[in-house]
Design a protein around this motif. Structure first.
Motif, PDB file in Angstrom:
ATOM      1  N   ASN A 273      -5.821   1.443  -9.414  1.00  0.00           N
ATOM      2  CA  ASN A 273      -6.388   0.491  -8.453  1.00  0.00           C
ATOM      3  C   ASN A 273      -6.578   1.066  -7.057  1.00  0.00           C
ATOM      4  O   ASN A 273      -6.821   0.318  -6.124  1.00  0.00           O
ATOM      5  CB  ASN A 273      -5.543  -0.778  -8.358  1.00  0.00           C
ATOM      6  N   ARG A 274      -6.478   2.383  -6.902  1.00  0.00           N
ATOM      7  CA  ARG A 274      -6.625   2.947  -5.563  1.00  0.00           C
ATOM      8  C   ARG A 274      -8.038   2.716  -5.025  1.00  0.00           C
ATOM      9  O   ARG A 274      -8.206   2.343  -3.862  1.00  0.00           O
ATOM     10  CB  ARG A 274      -6.302   4.438  -5.544  1.00  0.00           C
ATOM     11  N   ARG A 275      -9.050   2.915  -5.849  1.00  0.00           N
ATOM     12  CA  ARG A 275     -10.433   2.725  -5.379  1.00  0.00           C
ATOM     13  C   ARG A 275     -10.695   1.273  -4.989  1.00  0.00           C
ATOM     14  O   ARG A 275     -11.268   1.004  -3.941  1.00  0.00           O
ATOM     15  CB  ARG A 275     -11.434   3.158  -6.444  1.00  0.00           C
TER      16      ARG A 275
ATOM     17  N   HIS B 266     -10.407  -5.991  -7.090  1.00  0.00           N
ATOM     18  CA  HIS B 266      -9.057  -5.430  -7.057  1.00  0.00           C
ATOM     19  C   HIS B 266      -8.122  -6.237  -7.953  1.00  0.00           C
ATOM     20  O   HIS B 266      -7.342  -5.679  -8.721  1.00  0.00           O
ATOM     21  CB  HIS B 266      -8.541  -5.410  -5.616  1.00  0.00           C
TER      22      HIS B 266
ATOM     23  N   GLY C 215      -8.491  -0.949  -4.195  1.00  0.00           N
ATOM     24  CA  GLY C 215      -7.663  -1.240  -3.039  1.00  0.00           C
ATOM     25  C   GLY C 215      -8.261  -0.680  -1.754  1.00  0.00           C
ATOM     26  O   GLY C 215      -8.234  -1.332  -0.708  1.00  0.00           O
ATOM     27  N   LEU C 216      -8.820   0.535  -1.825  1.00  0.00           N
ATOM     28  CA  LEU C 216      -9.498   1.104  -0.660  1.00  0.00           C
ATOM     29  C   LEU C 216     -10.716   0.266  -0.283  1.00  0.00           C
ATOM     30  O   LEU C 216     -10.962   0.008   0.904  1.00  0.00           O
ATOM     31  CB  LEU C 216      -9.932   2.545  -0.940  1.00  0.00           C
TER      32      LEU C 216
ATOM     33  N   ARG D  94       2.512   1.846  -3.385  1.00  0.00           N
ATOM     34  CA  ARG D  94       1.629   2.102  -4.525  1.00  0.00           C
ATOM     35  C   ARG D  94       0.650   3.245  -4.308  1.00  0.00           C
ATOM     36  O   ARG D  94      -0.117   3.563  -5.213  1.00  0.00           O
ATOM     37  CB  ARG D  94       0.843   0.823  -4.843  1.00  0.00           C
ATOM     38  N   TRP D  95       0.616   3.851  -3.139  1.00  0.00           N
ATOM     39  CA  TRP D  95      -0.398   4.860  -2.844  1.00  0.00           C
ATOM     40  C   TRP D  95      -0.313   6.070  -3.770  1.00  0.00           C
ATOM     41  O   TRP D  95      -1.328   6.661  -4.129  1.00  0.00           O
ATOM     42  CB  TRP D  95      -0.286   5.307  -1.390  1.00  0.00           C
ATOM     43  N   SER D  96       0.861   6.456  -4.197  1.00  0.00           N
ATOM     44  CA  SER D  96       0.996   7.639  -5.050  1.00  0.00           C
ATOM     45  C   SER D  96       0.405   7.426  -6.441  1.00  0.00           C
ATOM     46  O   SER D  96       0.137   8.388  -7.145  1.00  0.00           O
ATOM     47  CB  SER D  96       2.470   8.036  -5.159  1.00  0.00           C
ATOM     48  N   SER D  97       0.196   6.202  -6.830  1.00  0.00           N
ATOM     49  CA  SER D  97      -0.412   5.893  -8.127  1.00  0.00           C
ATOM     50  C   SER D  97      -1.928   5.818  -7.979  1.00  0.00           C
ATOM     51  O   SER D  97      -2.441   5.236  -7.035  1.00  0.00           O
ATOM     52  CB  SER D  97       0.120   4.551  -8.646  1.00  0.00           C
ATOM     53  N   ASP D  98      -2.647   6.407  -8.917  1.00  0.00           N
ATOM     54  CA  ASP D  98      -4.109   6.324  -8.883  1.00  0.00           C
ATOM     55  C   ASP D  98      -4.624   4.957  -9.312  1.00  0.00           C
ATOM     56  O   ASP D  98      -5.768   4.622  -9.077  1.00  0.00           O
ATOM     57  CB  ASP D  98      -4.726   7.379  -9.807  1.00  0.00           C
TER      58      ASP D  98
ATOM     59  N   VAL E 136       0.830  -1.209   0.000  1.00  0.00           N
ATOM     60  CA  VAL E 136       0.000   0.000   0.000  1.00  0.00           C
ATOM     61  C   VAL E 136       0.861   1.254   0.000  1.00  0.00           C
ATOM     62  O   VAL E 136       0.627   2.177  -0.788  1.00  0.00           O
ATOM     63  CB  VAL E 136      -0.979  -0.007   1.197  1.00  0.00           C
TER      64      VAL E 136
END
Length: 142
Positions: free
Chosen positions: A99-101, A134, A103-104, A93-97, A90
Motif C-alpha cells: 500500500n505504499r503507492r 488506499h 498511501g503516497l 508501515r513505511w518499511s513495507s511495500d 506512516v
C-alpha cells in the motif's frame, strides 16, 4: 507511544505483516474526512448552482459562510489527524511495500489540499478516490 502496545497512538497487531489503527481512531479519520468532503461539496453546490439573485447581480448563498466556517473547523481537526497518522501509521508501515503507492497518493492529495488555493475545489472533489483506493487495496489483501 510507550512501546507497550497500550498507548492511544499505538497499533494492534493482528499478524506480523499487518498493523492496524485502533477502531476509534480509524472511525474518527473516516468521520473527519467525510465531514470535510461533504461540507466542501455542499459549498460548491450552493456557490455554483444556487447563488442568490439581486438587482445588482448574483450574490453568495447565505449558507456559504457557515459552511466554510464548519469546513475550516473540521480542517483543523484533519490537519491534527494528518500529523498523528504521519507519526504513527506512516512511520510504522513505511518499511513495507504494501500500500505504499496508494498511501503516497493519499498523502500527496492531502498535502495538495492543505496547500492549494485555486485547485482546492477540483482536488477536494476527487480526494475520496485516493482514500478509497488506499482502503480498497488494504481490504483486498487482508
Amino acid at each position: 507511544m510507550n512501546g507497550s502496545g497500550q498507548g492511544a497512538g499505538e497499533f494492534s497487531t493482528r499478524s506480523s505483516a499487518r498493523a492496524t489503527l485502533p477502531r476509534p481512531l480509524r472511525g474518527l479519520i473516516y468521520a473527519v474526512g467525510a465531514l470535510l468532503w461533504l461540507s466542501g461539496a455542499a459549498w460548491l453546490v450552493l456557490h455554483y448552482v444556487f447563488p442568490q439573485a439581486s438587482a445588482f447581480g448574483p450574490l453568495p448563498n447565505p449558507w456559504e459562510a457557515p459552511l466554510m466556517r464548519a469546513h475550516g473547523l473540521v480542517a483543523v481537526c484533519g490537519v491534527f489527524l494528518i500529523g498523528w497518522m504521519t507519526a504513527a501509521h506512516v512511520t510504522a508501515r513505511w518499511s513495507s511495500d504494501r500500500n505504499r503507492r496508494s498511501g503516497l497518493a493519499l498523502g500527496l492529495t492531502t498535502l495538495l489540499l492543505v496547500f492549494s488555493g485555486l485547485l482546492h475545489e477540483v482536488i477536494g472533489v476527487l480526494a475520496p478516490a485516493a482514500a478509497l483506493a488506499h482502503w480498497w487495496r488494504n481490504r483486498s489483501k487482508a
